[in-house]
Design a protein around this motif. Structure first.
Motif, mmCIF file in Angstrom:
data_model
loop_
_atom_site.group_PDB
_atom_site.id
_atom_site.type_symbol
_atom_site.label_atom_id
_atom_site.label_comp_id
_atom_site.label_asym_id
_atom_site.label_seq_id
_atom_site.Cartn_x
_atom_site.Cartn_y
_atom_site.Cartn_z
ATOM 1 N N LEU A 25 -13.807 -7.141 17.999
ATOM 2 C CA LEU A 25 -12.236 -6.317 17.991
ATOM 3 C C LEU A 25 -11.706 -7.025 16.459
ATOM 4 C CD1 LEU A 25 -10.495 -3.623 18.558
ATOM 5 C CD2 LEU A 25 -10.001 -4.807 20.044
ATOM 6 N N ALA A 26 -11.515 -8.424 16.670
ATOM 7 C CA ALA A 26 -9.960 -9.035 16.444
ATOM 8 C C ALA A 26 -10.671 -8.990 14.934
ATOM 9 C CB ALA A 26 -10.126 -10.039 16.762
ATOM 10 N N VAL A 27 -12.319 -9.612 14.600
ATOM 11 C CA VAL A 27 -12.649 -9.805 13.008
ATOM 12 C C VAL A 27 -12.819 -8.840 12.605
ATOM 13 C CG1 VAL A 27 -14.532 -10.959 11.987
ATOM 14 C CG2 VAL A 27 -14.077 -11.772 14.231
ATOM 15 N N GLY B 146 -10.336 -8.324 8.998
ATOM 16 C CA GLY B 146 -11.340 -7.360 7.626
ATOM 17 C C GLY B 146 -10.550 -6.303 7.305
ATOM 18 N N GLU B 147 -10.370 -5.202 8.468
ATOM 19 C CA GLU B 147 -9.452 -3.645 7.961
ATOM 20 C C GLU B 147 -7.700 -4.108 6.848
ATOM 21 O OE1 GLU B 147 -9.897 -1.247 10.971
ATOM 22 O OE2 GLU B 147 -12.489 -1.221 10.699
ATOM 23 N N LEU B 148 -7.342 -5.394 7.965
ATOM 24 C CA LEU B 148 -6.274 -5.182 7.239
ATOM 25 C C LEU B 148 -6.104 -5.701 5.503
ATOM 26 C CD1 LEU B 148 -4.108 -7.611 10.195
ATOM 27 C CD2 LEU B 148 -3.995 -4.797 9.485
ATOM 28 N N VAL B 149 -7.534 -6.403 5.494
ATOM 29 C CA VAL B 149 -6.980 -6.931 3.865
ATOM 30 C C VAL B 149 -7.883 -5.858 3.005
ATOM 31 C CG1 VAL B 149 -8.947 -9.118 2.748
ATOM 32 C CG2 VAL B 149 -8.048 -9.575 4.776
ATOM 33 N N THR B 150 -9.064 -5.234 3.578
ATOM 34 C CA THR B 150 -9.415 -4.379 2.488
ATOM 35 C C THR B 150 -8.412 -3.513 2.496
ATOM 36 O OG1 THR B 150 -9.952 -3.064 4.302
ATOM 37 C CG2 THR B 150 -11.248 -4.923 3.178
ATOM 38 N N ALA B 151 -7.811 -2.833 3.332
ATOM 39 C CA ALA B 151 -6.552 -2.300 3.505
ATOM 40 C C ALA B 151 -5.259 -2.629 2.525
ATOM 41 C CB ALA B 151 -6.087 -1.826 4.980
ATOM 42 N N SER B 152 -5.214 -3.272 2.637
ATOM 43 C CA SER B 152 -4.483 -3.894 2.103
ATOM 44 C C SER B 152 -4.139 -3.698 0.498
ATOM 45 C CB SER B 152 -4.016 -5.487 2.569
ATOM 46 O OG SER B 152 -2.988 -5.359 3.361
ATOM 47 N N LEU B 153 -5.641 -4.404 -0.171
ATOM 48 C CA LEU B 153 -5.482 -4.570 -1.023
ATOM 49 C C LEU B 153 -6.183 -3.235 -1.991
ATOM 50 C CD1 LEU B 153 -8.815 -7.314 -1.383
ATOM 51 C CD2 LEU B 153 -6.379 -7.337 -2.438
ATOM 52 N N HIS B 154 -6.454 -2.400 -1.239
ATOM 53 C CA HIS B 154 -6.807 -0.749 -1.513
ATOM 54 C C HIS B 154 -4.958 -0.005 -1.438
ATOM 55 C CE1 HIS B 154 -8.138 2.674 -1.800
ATOM 56 N NE2 HIS B 154 -7.786 4.010 -1.255
ATOM 57 N N VAL B 155 -4.183 -0.413 -1.260
ATOM 58 C CA VAL B 155 -3.104 0.144 -1.066
ATOM 59 C C VAL B 155 -1.934 -0.553 -2.402
ATOM 60 C CG1 VAL B 155 -0.577 0.641 0.173
ATOM 61 C CG2 VAL B 155 -2.242 1.024 1.842
ATOM 62 N N VAL C 100 -2.906 -0.957 10.364
ATOM 63 C CA VAL C 100 -3.762 -0.994 9.112
ATOM 64 C C VAL C 100 -2.781 -0.198 8.509
ATOM 65 C CG1 VAL C 100 -5.829 -0.626 8.519
ATOM 66 C CG2 VAL C 100 -5.571 -1.074 10.665
ATOM 67 N N PRO C 101 -2.544 -0.534 7.072
ATOM 68 C CA PRO C 101 -2.439 0.303 6.020
ATOM 69 C C PRO C 101 -3.058 1.132 5.175
ATOM 70 C CG PRO C 101 -1.603 -2.801 5.870
ATOM 71 C CD PRO C 101 -2.779 -2.015 6.996
#
Length: 218
Positions: free
Chosen positions: A99-101, A105-114, A152-153
């Motif tokens: 769950l943590a990992v 990962g979703e924080l990073v990918t979603a931030s890059l997408h936004v 998550v952004p």
């Protein structure tokens, strides 16, 4: 662009026809009695979550933020008491790590997408509101899933239907129906990871069922 509400939901907010909960969910079952020690444990867990949310909102792990989160958390628990939410699950270290990992990962990918959407010249992203019925309708699961989704952004919880176990999620950059389906699947995947990490064995078994609204109205 706004997605439709779950099929079968009447305009007056009543229960959908045939929308019985999955086996074992028992959303209307009375909560078990909680002793003084159990209440203190639940309050300590709630205080820990409030402090963690406060620090995450500020984005700075410091003693000042932790102390402010403790003060505000105690004030919230004292002056705005919520219905008791008992923890009858089981902590699973392996699933907690997943769950943590995955969340990181979703924080990073979603931030890059936004960020890419924000700097794209002349592009106006379209948003949508999707209704996602969860499989485990406990207050704790609703709260944890809603919190993780909101952090998550690009996604934000607009409303929680506690009685029917439905999250109303606003998603960014929707280009077609496939993005709506992907948004629902991401939300259910978050729920699955949370339940496997901290849920009871009965709640884990409920993950094998489709949400009632989706079974009755495919």
């Amino acid at each position: 662009m706004t997605d439709s509400l779950p099929a079968g939901r009447p305009a007056d907010g009543g229960e959908p026809p045939g929308g019985l909960p999955p086996t074992g969910s028992a959303p209307d079952a009375p909560a078990p009695a909680v002793g003084r020690g159990g209440r203190r444990r639940d309050q300590a867990i709630a205080l820990g979550w409030l402090v963690a949310i406060w620090v995450l909102l500020w984005g700075d792990l410091s003693w000042g933020n932790v102390l402010a989160g403790l003060v505000l958390g105690v004030a919230v628990l004292l002056f705005f008491p919520l219905p008791p939410v008992t923890f009858g699950g089981r902590l699973r270290p392996g699933a907690l790590l997943v769950l943590a990992v995955t969340f990181a990962g979703e924080l990073v990918t979603a931030s890059l997408h936004v960020a890419a959407v924000a700097v794209r010249p002349g592009y106006r992203p379209r948003g949508a509101v999707i209704a996602v019925p969860l499989r485990v309708r406990t207050d704790l699961n609703l709260a944890l899933t809603a919190e993780v989704i909101s952090l998550v952004p690009g996604t934000l919880i607009l409303e929680v239907d506690r009685d029917r176990g439905v999250l109303y999620v606003h998603v960014l950059d929707v280009r077609g129906p496939e993005d709506l389906t992907a948004g629902r699947e991401r939300t259910l995947a978050v729920e699955r990871r949370i339940v496997r990490a901290v849920g009871s064995p009965a709640e884990v078994r409920q993950l094998d069922f489709e949400p009632a609204d989706r079974r009755d109205h495919p």
